[in-house]
Design a protein around this motif. Structure first.
Motif, short mmCIF file in Angstrom:
data_model
loop_
_atom_site.label_atom_id
_atom_site.label_comp_id
_atom_site.label_asym_id
_atom_site.label_seq_id
_atom_site.Cartn_x
_atom_site.Cartn_y
_atom_site.Cartn_z
N ILE A 1 -50.96 31.14 57.53
CA ILE A 1 -51.43 30.32 56.42
C ILE A 1 -51.68 31.26 55.23
CG2 ILE A 1 -52.33 28.28 57.59
CD1 ILE A 1 -55.05 29.63 57.76
N GLY A 2 -50.75 31.28 54.30
CA GLY A 2 -50.88 32.22 53.19
C GLY A 2 -50.49 31.67 51.85
N ASP A 3 -50.21 30.36 51.75
CA ASP A 3 -49.79 29.76 50.48
C ASP A 3 -50.57 28.48 50.25
OD1 ASP A 3 -47.54 31.61 49.94
OD2 ASP A 3 -46.72 30.71 51.77
N GLY A 4 -51.13 28.34 49.04
CA GLY A 4 -51.92 27.16 48.72
C GLY A 4 -51.41 26.48 47.47
N GLY A 5 -52.07 25.38 47.14
CA GLY A 5 -51.70 24.65 45.94
C GLY A 5 -52.49 23.35 45.88
N GLY A 6 -52.14 22.53 44.90
CA GLY A 6 -52.81 21.25 44.77
C GLY A 6 -52.68 20.67 43.38
N ARG A 7 -53.13 19.42 43.26
CA ARG A 7 -53.11 18.75 41.96
C ARG A 7 -54.17 19.33 41.04
NH1 ARG A 7 -55.73 14.59 39.45
NH2 ARG A 7 -57.16 14.40 41.22
N LEU A 8 -55.29 19.77 41.62
CA LEU A 8 -56.39 20.31 40.83
C LEU A 8 -56.28 21.83 40.67
CD1 LEU A 8 -59.44 18.26 42.16
CD2 LEU A 8 -57.92 17.77 40.22
N ARG B 1 -41.03 26.09 57.58
CA ARG B 1 -40.97 26.29 56.14
C ARG B 1 -40.68 27.75 55.87
NH1 ARG B 1 -45.48 28.56 53.41
NH2 ARG B 1 -44.83 27.46 51.53
N VAL B 2 -40.36 28.06 54.61
CA VAL B 2 -40.13 29.44 54.21
C VAL B 2 -41.43 29.99 53.65
CG1 VAL B 2 -38.80 30.99 52.74
CG2 VAL B 2 -37.71 28.93 53.68
N PRO B 3 -42.05 30.97 54.32
CA PRO B 3 -43.31 31.52 53.83
C PRO B 3 -43.15 32.14 52.45
CG PRO B 3 -42.89 32.19 56.10
CD PRO B 3 -41.63 31.57 55.59
N GLY B 4 -44.23 32.12 51.71
CA GLY B 4 -44.23 32.75 50.40
C GLY B 4 -43.83 31.81 49.28
N ARG B 5 -43.58 30.56 49.59
CA ARG B 5 -43.21 29.59 48.56
C ARG B 5 -44.31 28.54 48.40
NH1 ARG B 5 -36.83 28.23 50.00
NH2 ARG B 5 -36.06 30.39 49.94
N THR B 6 -44.23 27.79 47.30
CA THR B 6 -45.16 26.70 47.08
C THR B 6 -45.13 25.75 48.27
OG1 THR B 6 -45.65 24.75 45.72
CG2 THR B 6 -43.36 25.52 45.75
N PRO B 7 -46.26 25.12 48.60
CA PRO B 7 -46.24 24.11 49.66
C PRO B 7 -45.28 22.96 49.38
CG PRO B 7 -48.50 24.78 49.19
CD PRO B 7 -47.64 25.43 48.14
N LEU B 8 -44.90 22.77 48.12
CA LEU B 8 -43.97 21.70 47.76
C LEU B 8 -42.53 22.00 48.14
CD1 LEU B 8 -45.35 20.89 44.19
CD2 LEU B 8 -45.57 19.45 46.23
N ASP B 9 -42.23 23.24 48.49
CA ASP B 9 -40.85 23.62 48.82
C ASP B 9 -40.35 22.79 50.00
OD1 ASP B 9 -38.60 25.68 48.46
OD2 ASP B 9 -39.06 25.83 50.60
N LYS B 10 -39.11 22.32 49.91
CA LYS B 10 -38.57 21.40 50.91
C LYS B 10 -37.58 22.03 51.88
CE LYS B 10 -37.36 18.57 47.59
NZ LYS B 10 -36.78 17.40 46.87
N GLU B 11 -37.35 23.34 51.80
CA GLU B 11 -36.40 23.95 52.75
C GLU B 11 -37.00 23.94 54.15
OE1 GLU B 11 -33.78 28.02 53.45
OE2 GLU B 11 -34.80 27.69 51.54
N ARG B 12 -36.18 23.53 55.15
CA ARG B 12 -36.62 23.42 56.54
C ARG B 12 -35.71 24.29 57.41
NH1 ARG B 12 -40.38 22.31 54.26
NH2 ARG B 12 -41.20 20.22 53.76
N PRO B 13 -36.10 25.52 57.71
CA PRO B 13 -35.24 26.43 58.47
C PRO B 13 -34.84 25.90 59.84
CG PRO B 13 -37.03 27.64 57.43
CD PRO B 13 -37.32 26.19 57.23
#
Length: 270
Positions: free
Chosen positions: A155-162, A203-215
């Motif tokens: 768990i190393g990437d975060g984000g959000g609307r706020l 998911r691909v680590p190091g990207r925004t949680p919004l990233d849609k790539e699914r390895p």
């Protein structure tokens, strides 16, 4: 979509919180050491004691217990067994443990632990009440199964609307985290993604949680997050009340290579 600053990769492996955004989530004892020659039998041991020959005069004596200098086993992360412990990266010194009572429970508890230089794990935050997927947990997650994946994930990437509440991990503020609709209990989902932490499942680590790539492929799900609790079970994510989630985001330290260890107690204690 904002560009998300990279973070080091860890473990890969899904479900659907982004799906609401992007499709629809809102929601042993070890074997006893051999008895040293000459040691008396243990209580209840019917075997005769072995009496060693007396050393010749002047001969150096032998240590009574050759195991006394064996190193002690490394301290284990509370709530996990040896099989789960073995999945922790050697350089991880921060772990969020999320546990449910059984494989079918959608209520769980989370505690944040830190490991000191001596290897001891101590709680640093929580325990907090959490929710997981409607149908509980699975070790073989697929899109739409309404179960949260079991395992150890970075768990190393975060984000959000706020705005960023003070994160040390990369944080991507983006209006695309906005969500509406209702959850499984008819509860409003609005605000569920005000703050999120991406769980590195499929998911691909190091990207925004919004990233849609699914390895692992879309059929294995994706978009599994820790997000704001909306008052009901999720599709695959872990939900934490707003203030504890903000506290967790501030506490996660990339230098500690943080992970989440999650699943039902019978699985994690193996």
């Amino acid at each position: 979509m904002s560009v998300h600053k990279g973070a080091p990769a860890l473990l890969g492996a899904g479900t659907l919180c982004v799906a609401l955004l992007l499709t629809g989530c809102a929601s042993t004892a070890p074997p006893a050491p051999a008895r040293s020659a000459g040691a008396p039998p243990a209580v209840g041991d019917s075997r005769p004691a072995v009496v060693p020959p007396r050393p010749a005069a002047g001969a150096p004596g032998r240590a009574a217990n050759s195991l006394s200098s064996a190193p002690a086993p490394a301290p284990r992360l509370p709530g996990v067994g040896p099989a789960t412990q073995a999945l922790l990266p050697d350089d991880t010194t921060q772990a969020l443990v999320v546990t449910g009572a059984t494989a079918d429970d959608n209520l769980s508890t989370a505690t944040l632990y830190a490991r000191d230089p001596a290897g001891r794990w101590t709680p640093t935050a929580g325990p907090w009440p959490t929710r997981n997927a409607l149908r509980g947990w699975t070790s073989d997650h697929h899109a739409g199964d309404l179960r949260t994946p079991i395992g150890v994930f970075r768990i190393g990437d975060g984000g959000g609307r706020l705005p960023d509440p003070g994160a040390r991990i990369p944080y991507d503020q983006d209006e695309q985290f906005a969500i509406s609709g209702t959850g499984f209990a008819g509860e409003p989902l609005e605000g569920s993604f005000d703050h999120v932490i991406a769980i590195d499942y499929n998911r691909v680590p190091g990207r925004t949680p919004l990233d849609k790539e699914r390895p692992l492929g879309a059929e294995k799900g994706g978009g599994v997050w820790i997000h704001v609790d909306h008052g009901g079970p999720t599709q695959a994510c872990v939900a934490l009340e707003r203030e504890p989630l903000r506290e967790l985001i501030r506490a996660l330290d990339p230098a500690r290579n943080p992970v989440v260890v999650m699943g039902p107690t019978p699985e994690l204690t193996r």
